[in-house]
Design a protein around this motif. Sequence first.
Motif, mmCIF file in Angstrom:
data_model
loop_
_atom_site.group_PDB
_atom_site.id
_atom_site.type_symbol
_atom_site.label_atom_id
_atom_site.label_comp_id
_atom_site.label_asym_id
_atom_site.label_seq_id
_atom_site.Cartn_x
_atom_site.Cartn_y
_atom_site.Cartn_z
ATOM 1 N N GLY A 11 0.781 -1.230 0.000
ATOM 2 C CA GLY A 11 0.000 0.000 0.000
ATOM 3 C C GLY A 11 0.806 1.270 0.000
ATOM 4 N N SER A 12 2.135 1.164 -0.203
ATOM 5 C CA SER A 12 2.984 2.355 -0.139
ATOM 6 C C SER A 12 3.093 3.067 -1.483
ATOM 7 C CB SER A 12 4.393 1.970 0.346
ATOM 8 O OG SER A 12 4.981 1.030 -0.532
ATOM 9 N N GLY A 13 2.406 2.562 -2.497
ATOM 10 C CA GLY A 13 2.425 3.203 -3.812
ATOM 11 C C GLY A 13 3.518 2.638 -4.695
ATOM 12 N N ALA A 14 3.297 2.705 -6.004
ATOM 13 C CA ALA A 14 4.276 2.190 -6.954
ATOM 14 C C ALA A 14 5.466 3.145 -7.059
ATOM 15 C CB ALA A 14 3.624 2.000 -8.321
ATOM 16 N N ARG A 15 6.652 2.597 -7.158
ATOM 17 C CA ARG A 15 7.870 3.385 -7.336
ATOM 18 C C ARG A 15 8.487 3.047 -8.683
ATOM 19 N NH1 ARG A 15 10.060 5.573 -2.602
ATOM 20 N NH2 ARG A 15 8.864 5.127 -0.720
ATOM 21 N N ASP A 16 9.452 3.849 -9.099
ATOM 22 C CA ASP A 16 10.148 3.549 -10.343
ATOM 23 C C ASP A 16 10.792 2.175 -10.247
ATOM 24 O OD1 ASP A 16 9.449 5.960 -11.455
ATOM 25 O OD2 ASP A 16 11.318 6.970 -10.900
ATOM 26 N N ALA A 17 10.634 1.382 -11.309
ATOM 27 C CA ALA A 17 11.172 0.024 -11.336
ATOM 28 C C ALA A 17 11.752 -0.257 -12.711
ATOM 29 C CB ALA A 17 10.062 -0.969 -11.005
ATOM 30 N N LEU A 18 12.211 -1.475 -12.905
ATOM 31 C CA LEU A 18 12.763 -1.834 -14.206
ATOM 32 C C LEU A 18 11.708 -1.786 -15.299
ATOM 33 C CD1 LEU A 18 15.116 -4.820 -13.304
ATOM 34 C CD2 LEU A 18 15.739 -2.433 -13.729
ATOM 35 N N VAL A 19 10.450 -2.065 -14.927
ATOM 36 C CA VAL A 19 9.354 -2.020 -15.888
ATOM 37 C C VAL A 19 8.182 -1.251 -15.288
ATOM 38 C CG1 VAL A 19 9.999 -4.208 -16.970
ATOM 39 C CG2 VAL A 19 8.358 -4.200 -15.072
ATOM 40 N N THR A 20 7.298 -0.794 -16.173
ATOM 41 C CA THR A 20 6.036 -0.202 -15.743
ATOM 42 C C THR A 20 4.946 -1.229 -15.992
ATOM 43 O OG1 THR A 20 6.802 2.005 -16.364
ATOM 44 C CG2 THR A 20 4.428 1.712 -16.048
ATOM 45 N N ALA A 21 4.149 -1.516 -14.979
ATOM 46 C CA ALA A 21 3.175 -2.593 -15.096
ATOM 47 C C ALA A 21 1.831 -2.184 -14.523
ATOM 48 C CB ALA A 21 3.691 -3.839 -14.391
ATOM 49 N N ILE A 22 0.803 -2.889 -14.937
ATOM 50 C CA ILE A 22 -0.537 -2.704 -14.384
ATOM 51 C C ILE A 22 -1.041 -4.058 -13.905
ATOM 52 C CG2 ILE A 22 -1.101 -0.690 -15.794
ATOM 53 C CD1 ILE A 22 -2.684 -2.547 -17.633
ATOM 54 N N THR A 23 -1.980 -4.039 -12.961
ATOM 55 C CA THR A 23 -2.552 -5.278 -12.422
ATOM 56 C C THR A 23 -4.067 -5.212 -12.479
ATOM 57 O OG1 THR A 23 -2.375 -4.333 -10.192
ATOM 58 C CG2 THR A 23 -0.584 -5.783 -10.923
ATOM 59 N N PRO A 24 -4.636 -5.363 -13.683
ATOM 60 C CA PRO A 24 -6.093 -5.332 -13.809
ATOM 61 C C PRO A 24 -6.726 -6.580 -13.201
ATOM 62 C CG PRO A 24 -5.106 -5.984 -15.880
ATOM 63 C CD PRO A 24 -3.971 -5.628 -14.971
ATOM 64 N N GLY A 25 -7.937 -6.411 -12.712
ATOM 65 C CA GLY A 25 -8.633 -7.558 -12.150
ATOM 66 C C GLY A 25 -9.213 -7.245 -10.788
ATOM 67 N N PRO A 26 -9.955 -8.168 -10.227
ATOM 68 C CA PRO A 26 -10.587 -7.951 -8.921
ATOM 69 C C PRO A 26 -9.551 -7.817 -7.809
ATOM 70 C CG PRO A 26 -10.804 -10.241 -9.600
ATOM 71 C CD PRO A 26 -10.251 -9.509 -10.785
ATOM 72 N N ALA A 27 -9.885 -7.008 -6.814
ATOM 73 C CA ALA A 27 -8.948 -6.735 -5.719
ATOM 74 C C ALA A 27 -8.595 -8.002 -4.947
ATOM 75 C CB ALA A 27 -9.529 -5.687 -4.783
ATOM 76 N N TRP A 28 -9.528 -8.946 -4.822
ATOM 77 C CA TRP A 28 -9.225 -10.162 -4.066
ATOM 78 C C TRP A 28 -8.121 -10.974 -4.734
ATOM 79 C CZ3 TRP A 28 -9.649 -14.785 -6.574
ATOM 80 C CH2 TRP A 28 -10.478 -14.841 -7.698
ATOM 81 N N LEU A 29 -7.953 -10.751 -6.047
ATOM 82 C CA LEU A 29 -6.917 -11.473 -6.781
ATOM 83 C C LEU A 29 -5.620 -10.674 -6.879
ATOM 84 C CD1 LEU A 29 -6.142 -13.936 -8.552
ATOM 85 C CD2 LEU A 29 -7.061 -12.662 -10.514
ATOM 86 N N THR A 30 -5.732 -9.396 -7.229
ATOM 87 C CA THR A 30 -4.549 -8.558 -7.475
ATOM 88 C C THR A 30 -4.073 -7.802 -6.245
ATOM 89 O OG1 THR A 30 -5.831 -6.598 -8.078
ATOM 90 C CG2 THR A 30 -5.381 -8.202 -9.825
ATOM 91 N N GLY A 31 -4.937 -7.682 -5.240
ATOM 92 C CA GLY A 31 -4.594 -6.900 -4.056
ATOM 93 C C GLY A 31 -5.013 -5.454 -4.140
ATOM 94 N N GLY A 32 -5.473 -5.009 -5.308
ATOM 95 C CA GLY A 32 -5.945 -3.637 -5.460
ATOM 96 C C GLY A 32 -4.866 -2.618 -5.163
ATOM 97 N N ASP A 33 -5.259 -1.548 -4.475
ATOM 98 C CA ASP A 33 -4.316 -0.465 -4.172
ATOM 99 C C ASP A 33 -3.230 -0.874 -3.181
ATOM 100 O OD1 ASP A 33 -5.711 1.212 -5.842
ATOM 101 O OD2 ASP A 33 -6.926 2.100 -4.245
ATOM 102 N N PHE A 34 -3.430 -1.963 -2.483
ATOM 103 C CA PHE A 34 -2.431 -2.416 -1.517
ATOM 104 C C PHE A 34 -1.290 -3.166 -2.201
ATOM 105 C CE2 PHE A 34 -0.664 -4.851 2.024
ATOM 106 C CZ PHE A 34 -0.717 -3.931 3.061
ATOM 107 N N GLY A 35 -1.549 -3.666 -3.404
ATOM 108 C CA GLY A 35 -0.538 -4.428 -4.128
ATOM 109 C C GLY A 35 -0.772 -5.923 -4.048
ATOM 110 N N PRO A 36 -0.002 -6.707 -4.801
ATOM 111 C CA PRO A 36 -0.202 -8.161 -4.852
ATOM 112 C C PRO A 36 -0.167 -8.848 -3.497
ATOM 113 C CG PRO A 36 1.301 -7.463 -6.583
ATOM 114 C CD PRO A 36 1.071 -6.259 -5.708
ATOM 115 N N GLU A 37 0.463 -8.251 -2.507
ATOM 116 C CA GLU A 37 0.534 -8.866 -1.180
ATOM 117 C C GLU A 37 -0.831 -9.043 -0.546
ATOM 118 O OE1 GLU A 37 4.873 -7.221 0.309
ATOM 119 O OE2 GLU A 37 3.155 -5.873 0.190
#
Length: 318
Positions: free
Chosen positions: A246-272
């Motif tokens: 939930g700390s927000g996306a930071r610059d990384a090697l790639v830019t990615a998106i995680t579409p899908g329901p929050a129960w699967l992707t983690g939503g704004d909190f992230g995959p965790e």
Amino acid sequence: MSTNPETTRTASTPGPARRDRDPAVVGVPNPAASRSRTWPRVAAMVAGFAVVMIVSNSIASALAHPVAALAVGPVLAALMLWLYRFAVQRIERRPAVELAPTNASRRVLAGFAGGFLLAAATIGVLAAVGSYRIVGWGSVPGALTVVGMMAAVAVAEEVLFRGVIFRLVQGRWGTWIALGVSGVLFGAVHLLNPGATLWGAAAIATEAGLLLGAAYVATGSLWLPIGLHLGWNITIAAIFGTVTSGSGARDALVTAITPGPAWLTGGDFGPEAGIVAIAVCAAAAAVLLVIAHRRGRLVGRRGRLVGRRPSATQPSEG
């Protein structure tokens, strides 16, 4: 050589001596001391390291340049480890055997590899079902900044939650209660992150709290959980470019998106906070707990080691 009668007595008593020497089950500073003397020290140790962790993580999170992050992050980590050793020696009056240099680099590297594989497996499953997609290239300097920051964060959090909280609770009430208490507190502290949710905190408590606690119990060392924590965070945030806790996306090697329901992707909190990460990490934690049981490192409510196999030189504990 010391001839302290207390030392001599403890060394001649097989059960307690083994327990006191085993870093996985080192408990309160002096098990024979009265509660009035012991618990103020324990409380001071927990509160002190909580403050230090908050300060260290705040400094690390503010680092915005890769050179600064790679220089300051490891220094903060080293200072945290030094402070832990110092506190253990002064407050608990024993060497910090859970940070013994023997096999330290091997355990950190093994943990890092394990964290990488668990995170990669989580992202792989999400990608396979269309819930993770790379949409562009990121930034190498940005990824290096995350690496430096995570070095400080992983060490500070493991020292507090596994080195102090988990270890002391386990020494008093056993492994299972320690896993629950340290996991809940670990999840609760992540509620302070900008995109935090109650579900996300519960997920972190379940997956990371259980996994990292199990890693400590299985080895009796902080090096493996430090490596796991660092490997997971760097892989999720710096390599795959997703939100971390939930700390927000930071610059990384790639830019990615995680579409899908929050129960699967983690939503704004992230995959965790997704079900995939929970399942993957819970499975790894179960393996580590089985190893801990086979090595006799699990601790029961009365402080007895559970699962230790008797040998010719070690009497059975029943």
